[in-house]
Design an enzyme around this catalytic site. Structure first.
Site, PDB file in Angstrom:
ATOM      1  N   LYS A  53       9.882  48.862  -0.431  1.00 31.74           N
ATOM      2  CA  LYS A  53       9.610  48.237   0.866  1.00 31.74           C
ATOM      3  C   LYS A  53       8.396  47.313   0.763  1.00 31.74           C
ATOM      4  O   LYS A  53       8.415  46.180   1.258  1.00 31.74           O
ATOM      5  CB  LYS A  53       9.379  49.315   1.936  1.00 31.74           C
ATOM      6  CG  LYS A  53      10.651  50.059   2.322  1.00 31.74           C
ATOM      7  CD  LYS A  53      10.394  51.289   3.191  1.00 31.74           C
ATOM      8  CE  LYS A  53      11.700  52.060   3.408  1.00 31.74           C
ATOM      9  NZ  LYS A  53      11.553  53.295   4.176  1.00 31.74           N
ATOM     10  N   GLN A  97       6.905  57.143   6.481  1.00 28.56           N
ATOM     11  CA  GLN A  97       7.990  57.523   5.565  1.00 28.56           C
ATOM     12  C   GLN A  97       8.309  59.013   5.719  1.00 28.56           C
ATOM     13  O   GLN A  97       7.411  59.858   5.711  1.00 28.56           O
ATOM     14  CB  GLN A  97       7.575  57.199   4.115  1.00 28.56           C
ATOM     15  CG  GLN A  97       8.663  57.424   3.095  1.00 28.56           C
ATOM     16  CD  GLN A  97       9.864  56.490   3.262  1.00 28.56           C
ATOM     17  OE1 GLN A  97       9.742  55.366   3.737  1.00 28.56           O
ATOM     18  NE2 GLN A  97      11.038  56.952   2.869  1.00 28.56           N
ATOM     19  N   ASP A 120      11.304  51.285  12.556  1.00 29.08           N
ATOM     20  CA  ASP A 120      12.356  52.185  12.072  1.00 29.08           C
ATOM     21  C   ASP A 120      13.320  52.567  13.194  1.00 29.08           C
ATOM     22  O   ASP A 120      14.387  53.123  12.927  1.00 29.08           O
ATOM     23  CB  ASP A 120      11.728  53.472  11.518  1.00 29.08           C
ATOM     24  CG  ASP A 120      11.708  53.510   9.991  1.00 29.08           C
ATOM     25  OD1 ASP A 120      12.621  52.945   9.379  1.00 29.08           O
ATOM     26  OD2 ASP A 120      10.781  54.130   9.439  1.00 29.08           O
TER      27      ASP A 120
HETATM   28  N1  GUN Z   1      13.320  58.461   4.730  1.00 26.70           N
HETATM   29  C1  GUN Z   1      14.599  58.217   4.356  1.00 26.70           C
HETATM   30  N2  GUN Z   1      15.058  57.106   4.959  1.00 26.70           N
HETATM   31  C2  GUN Z   1      14.057  56.637   5.728  1.00 26.70           C
HETATM   32  C3  GUN Z   1      13.936  55.504   6.579  1.00 26.70           C
HETATM   33  O1  GUN Z   1      14.855  54.694   6.776  1.00 26.70           O
HETATM   34  N3  GUN Z   1      12.727  55.362   7.186  1.00 26.70           N
HETATM   35  C4  GUN Z   1      11.712  56.241   6.999  1.00 26.70           C
HETATM   36  N4  GUN Z   1      10.571  56.028   7.660  1.00 26.70           N
HETATM   37  N5  GUN Z   1      11.796  57.296   6.224  1.00 26.70           N
HETATM   38  C5  GUN Z   1      12.965  57.488   5.594  1.00 26.70           C
END
Ligand code: GUN
Length: 282
Positions: A53, A97, A120
């Site tokens: 990311k 995350q 998100d």
């Molecule tokens: N953990 C697994 N997928 C995601 C996601 O799309 N966003 C976040 N913040 N954590 C995750």
């Protein structure tokens, strides 16, 4: 192989080009999109996701601030960090995350994020907007799946979509997005009876469980579109999705690979959400 590949890697690269252009347009207005990423603990998969990311931000000109916090971090410390970022005018997106360490109630932390910075789309107000058919911030993986389907021209209206996995991150929001596009949606989970037959009745079959080879070739209707959201690390270190790719691709009409399918689209949608949040901030 009969199935056409839904190439998320290539579509995500196209999205990143558009995002970069949008970043340049925002610069004319004196705005530089800024993303804050909170990573707690040492989960190796989370570290890889976050690294990807941050790299995508760098490539597109989005500022990214990574906060690496110890596995022992308290819920209060995380909430305080989010509150400070809510007030920071240079930060337009806040990403916590998941999963968080077990002493932290993830829901409490996610609900602290200002909905306008919730790139998100996990905040109840954003999930509620989606439920009401008025999506604002849409969770990135489901948004990425929809973009892949639309780009490939997979017929949605009137189709039977079967989603396996009912998480708040993928299964539930994706079911709503498919419903909004007039698919008939069946949302399956670990207690669903006769998963095999349900799956085989799908025109669009989505696997989002986290179990390698859950979907066998026998579970795929000939010509169906198979979307594999799973990322599983096998004992030999290789990556595999939730779908037996070799078997399913003999039967399916379309299929996503792992890696290179849904994963890159998740990151591309994150960038889009962040740039949109930045554009709406002034
Ligand atoms: N953990 C697994 N997928 C995601 C996601 O799309 N966003 C976040 N913040 N954590 C995750």
């Amino acid at each position: 192989m009969a199935a056409r590949l839904l190439d998320g890697k290539s579509l995500a690269a196209q999205v990143r080009v558009a995002v970069k252009r949008e970043v340049e347009a925002l610069a004319q207005r004196g705005i530089r999109p800024g993303l804050a990423v909170l990573l707690a603990g040492e989960n190796p998969a989370s570290r890889v996701y976050v690294r990807n990311k941050v790299r995508a931000c760098e490539e597109t000109g989005v500022r990214s601030d990574l906060y690496e916090l110890p596995a022992s971090v308290s819920e209060e410390a995380l909430v305080d960090r989010v509150l400070a970022l809510n007030d920071d005018p240079d930060i337009h997106g806040i990403l916590v995350q998941l999963p968080l360490p077990k002493q932290v109630d993830a829901h409490e932390v996610l609900e602290t994020i200002a909905p306008a910075k919730d790139i998100d789309g996990f905040h109840e107000s954003n999930l509620g907007a989606l439920l009401a058919g008025r999506p604002r911030m849409v969770p990135c993986t489901p948004a990425g799946v929809m973009r892949l389907l639309e780009h490939a021209g997979v017929p949605l209206a009137g189709s039977h979509a079967v989603v396996i996995g009912r998480s708040n991150i993928v299964g539930k929001p994706l079911a709503l997005l498919l419903l909004q596009r007039d698919a008939t949606v069946t949302l399956c989970h670990s207690k669903s009876r006769d998963l095999e037959n349900l799956a085989r009745s799908a025109d669009i079959l989505v696997a989002a469980v986290g179990r390698a080879k859950l979907v066998t070739g026998r579970m795929v209707k000939p010509g169906a579109c198979v979307i594999d959201v799973g990322v599983n690390r096998l004992s030999d270190g290789s990556l595999a999705g939730d779908v037996d790719f070799a078997a399913a691709s003999e039967v399916a009409g379309w299929i996503t690979p792992v890696p290179g399918g849904v994963g890159p689209m998740t990151i591309a949608m994150l960038l889009e959400n962040c740039v949109r949040a930045a554009g709406a901030s002034k």
